[in-house]
Motif scaffolding. Sequence first.
Motif, mmCIF file in Angstrom:
data_model
loop_
_atom_site.group_PDB
_atom_site.id
_atom_site.type_symbol
_atom_site.label_atom_id
_atom_site.label_comp_id
_atom_site.label_asym_id
_atom_site.label_seq_id
_atom_site.Cartn_x
_atom_site.Cartn_y
_atom_site.Cartn_z
ATOM 1 N N LYS A 25 -30.756 -12.932 -20.090
ATOM 2 C CA LYS A 25 -31.076 -14.363 -19.906
ATOM 3 C C LYS A 25 -30.620 -15.135 -21.143
ATOM 4 C CE LYS A 25 -35.324 -16.152 -20.123
ATOM 5 N NZ LYS A 25 -36.656 -16.674 -19.835
ATOM 6 N N ILE A 26 -29.730 -16.096 -20.912
ATOM 7 C CA ILE A 26 -29.174 -16.894 -22.009
ATOM 8 C C ILE A 26 -29.700 -18.319 -21.844
ATOM 9 C CG2 ILE A 26 -27.057 -17.695 -23.106
ATOM 10 C CD1 ILE A 26 -25.654 -15.216 -21.874
ATOM 11 N N THR A 27 -30.382 -18.813 -22.871
ATOM 12 C CA THR A 27 -31.041 -20.128 -22.794
ATOM 13 C C THR A 27 -30.467 -21.063 -23.849
ATOM 14 O OG1 THR A 27 -33.075 -18.969 -22.150
ATOM 15 C CG2 THR A 27 -33.297 -21.283 -22.807
ATOM 16 N N ILE A 28 -29.945 -22.208 -23.410
ATOM 17 C CA ILE A 28 -29.511 -23.215 -24.392
ATOM 18 C C ILE A 28 -30.785 -23.821 -24.973
ATOM 19 C CG2 ILE A 28 -28.158 -25.304 -24.783
ATOM 20 C CD1 ILE A 28 -26.549 -24.602 -22.247
ATOM 21 N N ASN A 29 -30.911 -23.730 -26.274
ATOM 22 C CA ASN A 29 -32.194 -24.053 -26.909
ATOM 23 C C ASN A 29 -32.061 -25.265 -27.825
ATOM 24 O OD1 ASN A 29 -34.859 -23.810 -27.701
ATOM 25 N ND2 ASN A 29 -34.436 -22.248 -29.245
ATOM 26 N N ARG A 30 -31.736 -26.419 -27.235
ATOM 27 C CA ARG A 30 -31.641 -27.672 -28.004
ATOM 28 C C ARG A 30 -32.361 -28.782 -27.218
ATOM 29 N NH1 ARG A 30 -26.437 -29.774 -29.600
ATOM 30 N NH2 ARG A 30 -27.278 -30.069 -31.694
ATOM 31 N N ASN A 35 -30.653 -30.215 -24.335
ATOM 32 C CA ASN A 35 -29.804 -29.014 -24.305
ATOM 33 C C ASN A 35 -28.302 -29.334 -24.245
ATOM 34 O OD1 ASN A 35 -32.045 -27.237 -24.490
ATOM 35 N ND2 ASN A 35 -32.436 -27.560 -22.303
ATOM 36 N N ALA A 36 -27.922 -30.443 -24.869
ATOM 37 C CA ALA A 36 -26.490 -30.740 -25.030
ATOM 38 C C ALA A 36 -25.881 -29.666 -25.922
ATOM 39 C CB ALA A 36 -26.317 -32.120 -25.665
ATOM 40 N N PHE A 37 -24.601 -29.400 -25.717
ATOM 41 C CA PHE A 37 -23.948 -28.367 -26.539
ATOM 42 C C PHE A 37 -23.004 -28.976 -27.567
ATOM 43 C CE2 PHE A 37 -21.611 -28.551 -22.412
ATOM 44 C CZ PHE A 37 -20.362 -28.981 -22.848
ATOM 45 N N ARG A 38 -23.018 -28.366 -28.749
ATOM 46 C CA ARG A 38 -22.027 -28.678 -29.783
ATOM 47 C C ARG A 38 -21.112 -27.452 -29.885
ATOM 48 N NH1 ARG A 38 -25.414 -27.852 -35.477
ATOM 49 N NH2 ARG A 38 -26.734 -26.144 -34.714
ATOM 50 N N PRO A 39 -20.004 -27.523 -30.649
ATOM 51 C CA PRO A 39 -19.113 -26.361 -30.726
ATOM 52 C C PRO A 39 -19.825 -25.064 -31.111
ATOM 53 C CG PRO A 39 -17.999 -28.271 -31.626
ATOM 54 C CD PRO A 39 -19.400 -28.718 -31.323
ATOM 55 N N LYS A 40 -20.788 -25.163 -32.026
ATOM 56 C CA LYS A 40 -21.518 -23.947 -32.432
ATOM 57 C C LYS A 40 -22.299 -23.349 -31.256
ATOM 58 C CE LYS A 40 -24.940 -22.444 -35.847
ATOM 59 N NZ LYS A 40 -24.158 -21.787 -36.871
ATOM 60 N N THR A 41 -22.913 -24.219 -30.448
ATOM 61 C CA THR A 41 -23.654 -23.738 -29.267
ATOM 62 C C THR A 41 -22.721 -22.932 -28.375
ATOM 63 O OG1 THR A 41 -24.647 -25.961 -29.314
ATOM 64 C CG2 THR A 41 -25.300 -24.499 -27.498
ATOM 65 N N VAL A 42 -21.527 -23.492 -28.174
ATOM 66 C CA VAL A 42 -20.586 -22.844 -27.264
ATOM 67 C C VAL A 42 -20.126 -21.499 -27.843
ATOM 68 C CG1 VAL A 42 -18.339 -23.063 -26.140
ATOM 69 C CG2 VAL A 42 -19.850 -25.050 -26.290
ATOM 70 N N GLU A 66 -33.719 -24.666 -22.249
ATOM 71 C CA GLU A 66 -35.101 -24.602 -22.731
ATOM 72 C C GLU A 66 -35.912 -25.801 -22.220
ATOM 73 O OE1 GLU A 66 -36.478 -22.167 -24.270
ATOM 74 O OE2 GLU A 66 -38.399 -23.132 -24.709
ATOM 75 N N GLY A 67 -37.139 -25.550 -21.799
ATOM 76 C CA GLY A 67 -38.039 -26.642 -21.422
ATOM 77 C C GLY A 67 -37.962 -27.008 -19.950
ATOM 78 N N ASP A 68 -38.593 -28.145 -19.628
ATOM 79 C CA ASP A 68 -38.635 -28.570 -18.221
ATOM 80 C C ASP A 68 -37.891 -29.875 -17.990
ATOM 81 O OD1 ASP A 68 -40.283 -30.316 -19.501
ATOM 82 O OD2 ASP A 68 -42.037 -29.968 -18.239
ATOM 83 N N LYS A 69 -37.096 -30.311 -18.984
ATOM 84 C CA LYS A 69 -36.387 -31.587 -18.839
ATOM 85 C C LYS A 69 -34.934 -31.396 -18.440
ATOM 86 C CE LYS A 69 -39.588 -34.558 -20.321
ATOM 87 N NZ LYS A 69 -40.726 -33.622 -20.195
#
Length: 273
Positions: A25-30, A35-42, A66-69
């Motif tokens: 399970k991979i969760t974007i945690n921002r 949970n927008a992505f920046r280059p580091k996230t990617v 991450e979260g419910d939004k």
Amino acid sequence: MSQRNWTSVKEYEDIKFDFFEGIGKITINRPRVYNAFRPKTVLELIDAFDICRERQDIGVIVLTGEGDKAFCSGGDQNVKGHGGYIDEGGVPRLNVLDLHKRIRSLPKPVVAMVNGYAIGGGHVLHVVCDLTIASENAIFGQSGPKVGSFDGGFGSSYLARHVGQKKAREIWFLCKQYSAKEAEDMGLVNTVVPFEQLEDTTVEWCKIMLQRSPMALRMIKRGLNAELDGQTGIMEMAGDATLMFYLMEEAQEGRNAFLEKRDPDFQQFPKFP
Ligand code: S0N
């Protein structure tokens, strides 16, 4: 909601990567930026997906936010600069395209577990996943022509395969937002469940896929991709055909004959009709 003992696979700054009974399970945690992505996230997402590809004990991958939004709100507008999303070294990047390719070529099912907004590049992320399971509060849409970007790649052509050309053009040209129910009705998601049941249902679907033949799932994914991916799709599918050939005695006879410095005996193998 059932409690599961997810164990952390690896620590990152922008994502979480957990494991439970065959599922990565991979969760974007921002959550602060939906949970927008920046280059580091990617880069971190690519690393986690690469680990999922290698690990024998991972058969299915879940991507979520991450979260419910929000599942993901696309590229982080705070780091968008001249030429793209600026990384920590000051270099503009659009490395999310490398992530799209990774998800498509990963020979295991990837499930988007959409728990809120899937907007812009975040919408494209769920589009490129093999399946989408959405909670009732999920909202889908493209925003590019409103906020200064577009994805003419998988985000357009593959989206059109899901919903048809007219609807894909509407989604991009108008930048409207669609409810989970509307997304389900247009074939954009596989199922919609109450938020509290989102993970349970996703794990349930994953467990069913884990009981299926991994090679059969792999070849189905390759076949469905190949239709859209041209020479690259054929290459990926042919690569797996070669993998299966290497597993056959017929291929091993060729290798053995070479190493034993004799002529190969291929006559012993059947010529199927
Ligand atoms: C998600 C939206 C609709 C939610 O609206 P809502 O509920 O009114 O909340 P907000 O107050 O707007 O947001 C809450 C907080 O989150 C921050 N935030 C939200 N989204 C982003 C974002 N993308 N970047 C940075 N911050 C974000 C808000 O600022 C707010 O924070 P505070 O409270 O501190 O003010 C709504 O938020 C929305 O519309 N968000 C923006 C969506 C967007 O513009 N996304 C980017 C679209 N572009 C891309 O994704 C790039 C795509 C791309 O580069 C690409 C190009 C070629 C090929 C492929 C791609 C690809 O990525 O796929």
